[in-house]
Write a protein that holds these residues in place. Structure first.
Motif, PDB file in Angstrom:
ATOM      1  N   PHE A 153       0.857  -1.191   0.000  1.00 28.07           N
ATOM      2  CA  PHE A 153       0.000   0.000   0.000  1.00 28.07           C
ATOM      3  C   PHE A 153       0.897   1.247   0.000  1.00 28.07           C
ATOM      4  O   PHE A 153       0.696   2.190   0.758  1.00 28.07           O
ATOM      5  N   GLY A 154       1.891   1.243  -0.877  1.00 30.37           N
ATOM      6  CA  GLY A 154       3.000   2.191  -0.805  1.00 30.37           C
ATOM      7  C   GLY A 154       2.707   3.601  -1.257  1.00 30.37           C
ATOM      8  O   GLY A 154       3.552   4.481  -1.110  1.00 30.37           O
ATOM      9  N   TYR A 155       1.531   3.834  -1.889  1.00 30.84           N
ATOM     10  CA  TYR A 155       1.073   5.163  -2.287  1.00 30.84           C
ATOM     11  C   TYR A 155       2.112   5.849  -3.177  1.00 30.84           C
ATOM     12  O   TYR A 155       2.525   5.287  -4.189  1.00 30.84           O
ATOM     13  N   THR A 156       2.559   7.054  -2.837  1.00 27.95           N
ATOM     14  CA  THR A 156       3.406   7.828  -3.743  1.00 27.95           C
ATOM     15  C   THR A 156       4.899   7.615  -3.514  1.00 27.95           C
ATOM     16  O   THR A 156       5.729   8.322  -4.102  1.00 27.95           O
ATOM     17  N   GLY A 157       5.259   6.662  -2.657  1.00 33.20           N
ATOM     18  CA  GLY A 157       6.617   6.158  -2.649  1.00 33.20           C
ATOM     19  C   GLY A 157       7.651   6.830  -1.778  1.00 33.20           C
ATOM     20  O   GLY A 157       8.836   6.523  -1.890  1.00 33.20           O
ATOM     21  N   GLY A 181       2.194   5.743 -10.841  1.00 33.58           N
ATOM     22  CA  GLY A 181       2.731   6.767 -11.729  1.00 33.58           C
ATOM     23  C   GLY A 181       3.314   7.941 -10.967  1.00 33.58           C
ATOM     24  O   GLY A 181       4.380   8.467 -11.310  1.00 33.58           O
ATOM     25  N   TRP A 182       2.616   8.352  -9.927  1.00 35.00           N
ATOM     26  CA  TRP A 182       3.079   9.451  -9.069  1.00 35.00           C
ATOM     27  C   TRP A 182       4.383   9.069  -8.373  1.00 35.00           C
ATOM     28  O   TRP A 182       5.322   9.883  -8.282  1.00 35.00           O
ATOM     29  N   ALA A 183       4.470   7.832  -7.900  1.00 34.51           N
ATOM     30  CA  ALA A 183       5.687   7.362  -7.235  1.00 34.51           C
ATOM     31  C   ALA A 183       6.879   7.391  -8.199  1.00 34.51           C
ATOM     32  O   ALA A 183       7.997   7.775  -7.820  1.00 34.51           O
ATOM     33  N   ARG A 184       6.650   6.994  -9.438  1.00 32.25           N
ATOM     34  CA  ARG A 184       7.720   7.059 -10.438  1.00 32.25           C
ATOM     35  C   ARG A 184       8.148   8.504 -10.690  1.00 32.25           C
ATOM     36  O   ARG A 184       9.342   8.797 -10.842  1.00 32.25           O
ATOM     37  N   GLU A 185       7.176   9.408 -10.745  1.00 40.40           N
ATOM     38  CA  GLU A 185       7.491  10.831 -10.891  1.00 40.40           C
ATOM     39  C   GLU A 185       8.349  11.306  -9.717  1.00 40.40           C
ATOM     40  O   GLU A 185       9.289  12.093  -9.889  1.00 40.40           O
TER      41      GLU A 185
END
Length: 318
Positions: A153-157, A181-185
């Motif tokens: 459940f890592g959300y935005t990383g 996608g947000w986490a990659r950003e």
């Protein structure tokens, strides 16, 4: 007494004997006063006034039962105010006083990431988690050996970036394509593109079950589950129904020489003692320490403390 009777009595005694458990510490209040790009400025009357980077933000906060310290004009001057009533999962909208782009940059401990206003009143970071980030980074660095971390459940990383920068190999799981996608950003924004992180969009329960079958193991596990959610294929998550099995499965994914497990629970009608006892049960047979309590944010300047969530975390080294 016959030998068979003695054996039965021994088995009955073993069945009722409590399993060895980690040492227990509760209640524990883990507190943050924020950092350069975050502060809790004021709270009260069911709301909180925060600073995220260059923006002042007003959001609902049902725990803030008291009276705000700052004048109403300060609150009214906030750059963005979330408008909407209901629980954490209720759609709402933001009333903007200042023109805001799609994202804006922030930093935590020299890790860059992006803020973004969402329909669920979040902005992409849970500042109270900073106390967990520091704690896990210290354990990863102190281990002085290869460390593999699973972030569910890592959300935005943010936790994944902190763990990887500290030296861990990270597997990051979230059921939302937008969150992945947000986490990659965020990894790009952090300027850390080469960190060993696998970003995986998948239902956490299914992923853990498959890892168990494959025999994959982890030195550290982070769980930050929602109260309620749905996986990418409509899988239903309800924290009260699913957490006990999930936590036991996660305990089974730990290596023979693990380091830590962190559980955080938001917006649930429960006591931290429930998390405390459940975590201890899942980790029965292991040494170390389980500490449980609440994550709190202190208002800037040493003001009042606002409780945000329940937590329970275990460390092998105490």
């Amino acid at each position: 007494m016959t030998a068979s009777t003695t054996q039965r009595n021994d088995l009955a005694s073993a069945a009722t004997r409590p399993a060895r458990r980690p040492r227990m510490q509760a209640p524990v209040m883990l507190e943050t006063e924020g950092w350069a790009d975050y502060a809790l400025l004021d709270s009260g009357h069911g709301r909180k006034l925060e600073r995220y980077g260059r923006y002042r933000v007003v959001r609902p906060e049902e725990q803030a039962l008291w009276t705000p310290r700052m004048d109403a004009s300060v609150w009214d001057a906030a750059d963005a105010t979330f408008v909407g009533i209901g629980d954490e999962e209720t759609d709402g909208r933001w009333r903007m006083k200042t023109p805001v782009g799609d994202t804006w940059p922030m930093r935590y401990d020299d890790i860059g990431f992006l803020g973004r206003f969402t329909a669920f009143r979040h902005v992409g970071v849970f500042p109270e988690q900073a106390t967990h980030w520091q704690w896990l980074a210290e354990r990863i660095a102190a281990a002085n050996r290869p460390t593999k971390v699973l972030n569910l459940f890592g959300y935005t990383g943010l936790a994944s970036l902190v763990a990887a920068r500290a030296g861990a190999e990270v597997v990051h799981i979230d059921a939302s394509k937008k969150a992945i996608g947000w986490a990659r950003e965020n990894q790009v924004e952090a300027g850390l593109p080469d960190l060993p992180i696998r970003w995986i969009c998948e239902d956490a329960v299914k992923f853990v079950a498959r890892e168990e079958r494959r025999g994959n193991r982890y030195d550290g596990i982070i769980l930050d589950p929602p109260k309620f959610g749905r996986g990418p294929k409509g899988e239903v998550w309800d924290i009260f129904a699913a957490l006990p099995d999930m936590l036991r499965a996660c305990a089974g994914l730990l290596t023979d020489n693990p380091s830590f497990l962190i559980l955080t629970a938001y917006s649930i009608r429960s006591s931290f003692l429930s998390m405390h006892e459940l975590t201890a049960e899942a980790l029965a047979g292991r040494d170390g320490v389980v500490e449980s309590g609440e994550l709190v944010i202190r208002e800037e300047g040493g003001g009042r403390a606002l409780s945000t969530s329940l937590f329970s975390r275990w460390s092998a080294d105490g």
